[in-house]
Design a protein around this motif. Structure first.
Motif, PDB file in Angstrom:
ATOM      1  N   UNK A 201       0.841  -1.201   0.000  1.00 31.05           N
ATOM      2  CA  UNK A 201       0.000   0.000   0.000  1.00 31.05           C
ATOM      3  C   UNK A 201       0.877   1.252   0.000  1.00 31.05           C
ATOM      4  N   UNK A 202       1.929   1.237   0.827  1.00 33.31           N
ATOM      5  CA  UNK A 202       2.826   2.401   0.895  1.00 33.31           C
ATOM      6  C   UNK A 202       3.566   2.588  -0.421  1.00 33.31           C
ATOM      7  N   UNK A 203       3.996   1.498  -1.035  1.00 36.69           N
ATOM      8  CA  UNK A 203       4.712   1.624  -2.308  1.00 36.69           C
ATOM      9  C   UNK A 203       3.820   2.228  -3.382  1.00 36.69           C
ATOM     10  N   UNK A 204       2.553   1.857  -3.398  1.00 36.83           N
ATOM     11  CA  UNK A 204       1.648   2.407  -4.417  1.00 36.83           C
ATOM     12  C   UNK A 204       1.546   3.928  -4.328  1.00 36.83           C
ATOM     13  N   UNK A 205       1.661   4.445  -3.097  1.00 33.18           N
ATOM     14  CA  UNK A 205       1.482   5.893  -2.914  1.00 33.18           C
ATOM     15  C   UNK A 205       2.803   6.653  -2.850  1.00 33.18           C
ATOM     16  N   UNK A 206       3.870   5.970  -2.375  1.00 35.59           N
ATOM     17  CA  UNK A 206       5.148   6.660  -2.194  1.00 35.59           C
ATOM     18  C   UNK A 206       6.155   6.342  -3.284  1.00 35.59           C
ATOM     19  N   UNK A 207       5.871   5.320  -4.078  1.00 33.58           N
ATOM     20  CA  UNK A 207       6.798   4.954  -5.142  1.00 33.58           C
ATOM     21  C   UNK A 207       7.409   3.591  -4.889  1.00 33.58           C
ATOM     22  N   UNK A 208       7.707   2.874  -5.959  1.00 34.77           N
ATOM     23  CA  UNK A 208       8.231   1.519  -5.829  1.00 34.77           C
ATOM     24  C   UNK A 208       9.628   1.503  -5.216  1.00 34.77           C
ATOM     25  N   UNK A 209      10.353   2.632  -5.283  1.00 34.85           N
ATOM     26  CA  UNK A 209      11.720   2.663  -4.773  1.00 34.85           C
ATOM     27  C   UNK A 209      11.800   3.124  -3.320  1.00 34.85           C
ATOM     28  N   UNK A 210      10.662   3.174  -2.637  1.00 36.35           N
ATOM     29  CA  UNK A 210      10.667   3.606  -1.234  1.00 36.35           C
ATOM     30  C   UNK A 210      11.532   2.677  -0.400  1.00 36.35           C
ATOM     31  N   UNK A 211      12.372   3.241   0.453  1.00 35.49           N
ATOM     32  CA  UNK A 211      13.331   2.462   1.234  1.00 35.49           C
ATOM     33  C   UNK A 211      12.602   1.547   2.224  1.00 35.49           C
ATOM     34  N   UNK A 212      13.204   0.376   2.468  1.00 42.03           N
ATOM     35  CA  UNK A 212      12.596  -0.600   3.379  1.00 42.03           C
ATOM     36  C   UNK A 212      12.414  -0.039   4.786  1.00 42.03           C
ATOM     37  N   UNK A 213      13.334   0.836   5.219  1.00 41.31           N
ATOM     38  CA  UNK A 213      13.206   1.423   6.558  1.00 41.31           C
ATOM     39  C   UNK A 213      11.921   2.229   6.675  1.00 41.31           C
ATOM     40  N   UNK A 214      11.565   2.947   5.608  1.00 44.73           N
ATOM     41  CA  UNK A 214      10.335   3.740   5.619  1.00 44.73           C
ATOM     42  C   UNK A 214       9.125   2.809   5.659  1.00 44.73           C
ATOM     43  N   UNK A 215       9.163   1.739   4.875  1.00 46.74           N
ATOM     44  CA  UNK A 215       8.040   0.793   4.855  1.00 46.74           C
ATOM     45  C   UNK A 215       7.864   0.150   6.228  1.00 46.74           C
ATOM     46  N   UNK A 216       8.969  -0.222   6.852  1.00 46.79           N
ATOM     47  CA  UNK A 216       8.903  -0.826   8.191  1.00 46.79           C
ATOM     48  C   UNK A 216       8.309   0.151   9.190  1.00 46.79           C
TER      49      UNK A 216
END
Length: 911
Positions: A201-216
């Motif tokens: 869900x976060x990647x769809x809104x923030x971009x596919x290259x969003x860092x794993x730390x941000x996703x966590x």
């Protein structure tokens, strides 16, 4: 076949969507269906309903229920009937429902029947979708109408789709029970997003290259709650556009949390508010007492909030969640909750700092009892190393009292704490404390602390005035005994200036035993320093070890520094380094005062061990503007270490800059004045100004003798003066006399070795080798690489003069290696290294040269090599730009490069 729903914002709900599609297919084919989309708060129920309502093949009747409208009769029904098709079929029905008035029983029944008849008539022409959001907030009369219809849609083209907050006990139990009995009823249960689904869900809104730390971080902060996810993602996007760190919970997250909380109902709101006020003490039993809920009701609320990811094991998922709950309270509500918490916690033996927090929250902040509570809270914060909070509560206590004596005591405590955490700011308390002293408002213990502070700050005259004022007051024998501690402090810090001539009389065991613990510790530290300065090294070490072994977080750092100085002046650098390392190990509890003591002593220890680069690094750290005010006149010690190390490194310009640094006016008359004179002599010596060097060393000695502190641990002024005489080519007898005087004293290995080296220069070649051999052996155990390199170089010269060339070559080789390890450029030049400025060794590999960098230099270099500017590096490392420049200069010299462009790429991995 009904067109399939494919909402773009629904993540990993394929099974649930398929069930909804099949239900709508059946309804469109004439087999009515009731579907309840259930789940915890903010898990996507409304999105399902919105997606369903968007289907253009159904006539859609919508209603959105809310807690505020659940008592509005026929409120939900009125929303459903607000549709042109129904208005044309039954205008009277619409009118009656819109009136929202209570009806007689027979009229009630007729209304339900008419509603059912109208919807079924409409369904005969076109499929009908009735969508009700948050049905748990619907009014009872509307639910009866909906239930009447639900029983009769088995063969109709009607789909009733409801969203409901899942609770252990439904709000409308009868309505739920009736629905469960229908054959065409089904429940579609939703859950919060899993971690993987949240990441997607976060990647769809923030971009596919969003860092794993941000996703966590997104999952940790939201737990998969869809509304919180959206809020946090909005905050991240806003932060990105403003150039701030990404994963920062801000306004959108806070509003999303508050919105989710309100949708959970009033009991959840009460629990959240009580938990927010209680903070870390939000135990179930305390929350229950504050909210007035019974155990069963509280457990239901906790279960509901945990499912919705609003609480995690009874705690808020993020500080922003707690803060928005607190901010949502009115001032009166907050005071009331803090008062309740205070009353509850008083009987639970909690710490004073927790009680003080709630006392502040009540707004009742005056009176003797409050002063005591705030003072106790300050002490607890102090012990925990939370110095800013300690100072804050002392200020609150000061405002809570009207007593001058209490004011004086609190100001003394606040000044002591601010000297640790904000030395530059602490001086603002001095005028009030000096006035309090003149008015007799200070206790003897507070006066002793003030005297020591003034003395270290370079104000011995005012310190003497405080002592005189305390003595003039009518004091007890114990009070007068405590003032002896201040007398000894002044005599030690200003030898030969303050107090009677000669060594200061040590405090007796009986005197020490009568003192409070903090004064006793200071007294033992003073005795240790006196023992070191007056030639009792064994006693000094024992007394210093006692102080350091019993050190506490609340110990005055002047006491700590005195004990460490005692060890330093006995030449026990190993013990000093050991205790400095212990300070280093408690980095989480460091204060500016700790950093200053650690760096200041660390610089001198490094100098005496020949680690010249570390001596400069530590010295400059201690003299940094944030720390220097803590040291006062003692800043002369790291300054002299820095100057001497820079001289030995060959960086005379740096040495000139530091020797010109302003210090308190009384520094020259203090115990640390000889250090400054000795360093000035070293700089003169390196510049070839041998007469000026000789005069500086002689003045250093005169100061030491006048103060009865003529010990080798302070400065070997006779040895340095004798070496200057030798190079002046004058009066060798004076030089030999000075050496003899020095050798007549008990000397530790390092001091004896340094004396023997200069004595050798006055001796014939054969005797010279004997003396230098002894010196080299002594220095091997003293761990001073620089002095050992000098001795080996002299020994090589002596062997060469006697044609012992083979041994001389070996000695020179060892000397060059040691000098290179120290970075001693002038000594390397003397040893015949043509270009000592291109690296620390003639044949060092790149890896060896990088290893020679200090930790601070590596941190700076690793950022410079990737293109960071000095300003950017300073900001990242919390130092000044000039400090960065100095570190880079050292890096260029050690690596043999001329600028940033030549820095090796390997440095990028060492920071």
């Amino acid at each position: 076949m009904i067109a399939r729903i494919s909402p773009t914002d629904l993540i990993a709900r394929h099974d649930e969507l398929d069930r909804l599609h099949r239900a709508l297919d059946e309804a469109g084919g004439g087999r009515g269906v009731v579907a309840a989309i259930t789940g915890p708060i903010a898990c996507g129920k409304t999105e399902f309903l919105d997606a369903t309502a968007a289907m253009n093949s159904f006539v859609t009747l919508r209603a959105m229920c809310s807690m505020e409208e659940r008592t509005l009769q026929y409120g939900m029904l009125g929303q459903l009937l607000d549709h042109p098709e129904l208005m044309s079929l039954s205008p009277e029905l619409v009118r009656v429902a819109a009136s929202c008035t209570s009806l007689p029983v027979d009229a009630d029944n007729r209304l339900r029947t008419e509603f059912t008849r109208t919807v079924l008539a409409l369904a005969a022409e076109q499929p009908v979708l009735i969508g009700v959001d948050d049905v748990h907030h619907a009014d009872a009369q509307s639910l009866l109408c909906l239930l009447h219809l639900a029983r009769r849609i088995g063969r109709a083209r009607v789909a009733i789709v409801l969203t409901e907050l899942r609770r252990p006990t439904p709000t409308h139990s009868r309505f739920q029970a009736e629905l469960l009995s229908l054959r065409h009823y089904q429940e579609i249960a939703l859950r919060p997003l899993t971690e993987a689904q949240t990441h997607e869900f976060a990647r769809r809104h923030l971009g596919r290259d969003t860092h794993d730390d941000v996703l966590t971080e997104v999952f940790q902060v939201t737990g998969g709650n869809l509304l919180l996810c959206r809020g946090l993602i909005d905050d991240i996007q806003e932060a990105r556009s403003a150039g701030r760190p990404e994963a920062a919970a801000g306004r959108a997250y806070r509003l999303a949390y508050l919105g989710s909380l309100y949708r959970c109902g009033p009991m959840a709101l009460r629990v959240a508010r009580a938990s927010a006020v209680l903070g870390a003490r939000a135990e179930h039993a305390l929350v229950q007492k504050m909210t007035g809920l019974d155990q069963e009701a509280l457990e239901r609320v906790y279960e509901q909030m945990a499912e919705g990811r609003l609480l995690r094991e009874g705690r808020f998922p993020h500080p922003a969640a707690r803060s928005v709950v607190l901010d949502d309270l009115s001032a009166a509500e907050r005071r009331g909750l803090h008062a309740s918490a205070l009353d509850l916690l008083r009987s639970h033996r909690v710490s004073s700092k927790i009680l003080a927090h709630h006392q502040m929250g009540t707004g009742r902040v005056h009176g003797a009892e409050v002063v005591g509570l705030f003072t106790d809270a300050a002490r607890e914060h102090h012990i925990a190393g939370e110095l800013d909070k300690a100072a804050e509560y002392l200020e609150f206590a000061y405002r809570a009292s009207d007593e001058p004596v209490v004011h004086a005591a609190l100001r003394a405590d606040a000044a002591a704490i601010e000297r640790l955490c904000n030395p530059a700011k602490s001086g603002r308390h001095l005028p009030e404390l000096l006035t309090a002293s003149r008015e007799g408002l200070l206790s003897s213990e507070q006066a002793v602390s003030l005297v020591c502070w003034l003395a270290m700050d370079g104000r011995p005259g005012e310190a003497a005035e405080v002592l005189a004022a305390q003595r003039s007051a009518d004091r007890s024998d114990q009070d007068r005994a405590q003032l002896r501690v201040a007398d000894v402090s002044l005599a030690l810090l200003y030898p030969g200036v303050a107090g009677p001539p000669g060594p200061a009389e040590p405090l007796t065991p009986d005197e020490l035993a009568s003192f409070p613990p903090s004064v006793r510790q200071r007294g033992v530290a003073e005795n240790a320093l006196g023992s070191a300065l007056y030639g009792r090294p064994g006693q000094a070490e024992a007394e210093a070890d006692y102080v350091l072994e019993h050190a506490r977080a609340t110990m005055d750092r002047t006491t700590l520094a005195m004990a460490l100085l005692a060890l330093l002046y006995t030449e026990n650098t190993a013990a000093v380094q050991c205790w400095v390392d212990k300070l280093d190990g408690d980095e989480g509890m460091w204060t500016p005062a700790d950093e200053a003591v650690r760096a200041g002593l660390g610089a001198e220890v490094a100098l005496r061990r020949g680690d010249l680069a570390k001596a400069v690094e530590c010295g400059e750290a201690a003299l940094e503007h944030r720390l220097a005010p803590t040291l006062g006149v003692a800043a002369a010690l790291p300054l002299s270490s820095t100057v001497a190390a820079a001289v030995r490194l060959g960086d005379l310009d740096r040495a000139e800059r530091w020797i010109a640094e302003p210090l308190p006016e009384e520094t020259a008359e203090s115990l640390f004045g000889p250090h400054l004179l000795w360093a000035r002599g070293q700089l003169h010596f390196a510049r070839g100004r041998y007469r000026s060097a000789y005069l500086a060393f002689r003045e250093c000695g005169e100061r030491m003798r006048r103060g009865s502190v003529d010990v080798q641990g302070l400065a070997l002024w006779r040895v340095d003066a004798a070496e200057a005489i030798l190079l002046l080519g004058r009066d060798r007898e004076e030089g030999m006399r000075l050496i003899s005087e020095q050798l007549s004293q008990p000397l530790p290995p390092r001091a004896r070795a340094m004396t023997l080296r200069v004595q050798a220069a006055y001796s014939p070649p054969a005797k010279r080798i004997e003396l230098l051999d002894e010196a080299a052996e002594l220095l091997t155990t003293a761990h001073d690489q620089y002095e050992l390199a000098r001795v080996l170089a002299d020994l090589g010269d002596a062997c060469g003069a006697l044609r012992r060339h083979s041994r001389a070559r070996g000695l020179f080789r060892r000397a060059r290696h040691l000098a290179a390890c120290c970075g001693a450029v002038p000594l390397l030049r003397r040893l015949g290294v043509d270009s000592p400025d291109v690296g620390t060794t003639e044949d060092a590999t790149l890896a060896q040269r990088i290893t020679s960098l200090t930790e601070a230099e590596r941190r700076v270099a690793s950022r410079a090599v990737v293109g960071r500017t000095n300003k950017e590096i300073a900001s990242q490392l919390f130092v000044t730009a000039s400090t960065v420049e100095q570190h880079l200069t050292n890096v260029f010299r050690k690596l043999g490069v001329k600028g940033r462009q030549q820095l090796p790429e390997e440095l990028a991995d060492v920071g």
